[in-house]
Motif scaffolding. Structure first.
Motif, mmCIF file in Angstrom:
data_model
loop_
_atom_site.group_PDB
_atom_site.id
_atom_site.type_symbol
_atom_site.label_atom_id
_atom_site.label_comp_id
_atom_site.label_asym_id
_atom_site.label_seq_id
_atom_site.Cartn_x
_atom_site.Cartn_y
_atom_site.Cartn_z
ATOM 1 N N ASP A 57 79.115 30.187 49.325
ATOM 2 C CA ASP A 57 77.790 30.282 49.943
ATOM 3 C C ASP A 57 77.124 28.917 50.090
ATOM 4 O O ASP A 57 76.339 28.707 51.007
ATOM 5 C CB ASP A 57 76.876 31.216 49.141
ATOM 6 C CG ASP A 57 77.309 32.673 49.213
ATOM 7 O OD1 ASP A 57 78.119 33.034 50.098
ATOM 8 O OD2 ASP A 57 76.835 33.452 48.358
ATOM 9 N N GLY A 59 78.678 26.277 50.888
ATOM 10 C CA GLY A 59 79.461 25.462 51.816
ATOM 11 C C GLY A 59 80.466 24.571 51.123
ATOM 12 O O GLY A 59 80.831 23.514 51.640
ATOM 13 N N ALA A 156 79.407 26.918 55.170
ATOM 14 C CA ALA A 156 78.455 27.865 54.582
ATOM 15 C C ALA A 156 78.209 29.034 55.522
ATOM 16 O O ALA A 156 78.170 30.197 55.094
ATOM 17 C CB ALA A 156 77.138 27.165 54.245
#
Length: 167
Positions: A57, A59, A156
């Motif tokens: 999440d 990235g 992300a």
């Protein structure tokens, strides 16, 4: 730094101490980087999935891959393909985010294939079928050049959900 010098850990194994960016690329010594994942950490499957999802999440799929790799190397033999496949998906996303379309697509497909034996199952709540679809779709877009103008994907924004709601 002297080119013949190799960073070593306490056991004398070569370990690169250079800082890394969020996609795992080495930065110059002394540059600010992101905190690296410690290697060889034994986590519960719950901890593994939670930490990997946090990194995805954020990235940072390269770092998520290291978390999956720890599970792959320390977990029971019956689960090694699960964790190895998830590590390959994370590395595939890493390559796609770095602009390596060939390597990204190849590793996304390889990871999806490794998860095949878990099709229809939800080990530890992991949506294997959804991940396989995600990986194949992203691999197709990356291979077809359907990425940003720079040939990369946003790690992300493309991060998969490891535990989608149960059907």
């Amino acid at each position: 730094m002297d080119e013949t010098h190799r960073d070593r850990d306490t056991e004398g194994r070569a370990r690169n101490a250079r800082p890394r960016d969020g996609l795992g690329r080495p930065l110059p010594y002394g540059a600010p980087g992101v905190e690296r994942q410690p290697e060889g950490v034994v986590r519960t499957p719950e901890e593994t999935v939670r930490e990997a999802q946090r990194l995805l999440d954020a990235g940072m799929p390269f770092h998520a891959h290291e978390v999956f790799e720890d599970a792959w190397k320390s977990g029971p033999a019956a689960e090694r393909e699960l964790w190895r496949g998830l590590a390959q998906l994370a590395v595939g996303l890493t390559h796609a985010a770095r602009g390596n379309a060939t390597g990204g697509a190849r590793l996304l497909r390889r990871g999806a294939a490794a998860l095949a034996e878990f099709a229809g199952l939800r080990p530890y709540g992991i949506g294997v079928d959804d991940l396989t679809i995600w990986a194949q779709e992203l691999a197709g877009r990356v291979a077809a050049g359907q990425t940003t103008a720079g040939g990369t994907v946003d790690a992300a924004a493309e991060a998969p959900c490891l535990r989608p709601p149960a059907p």
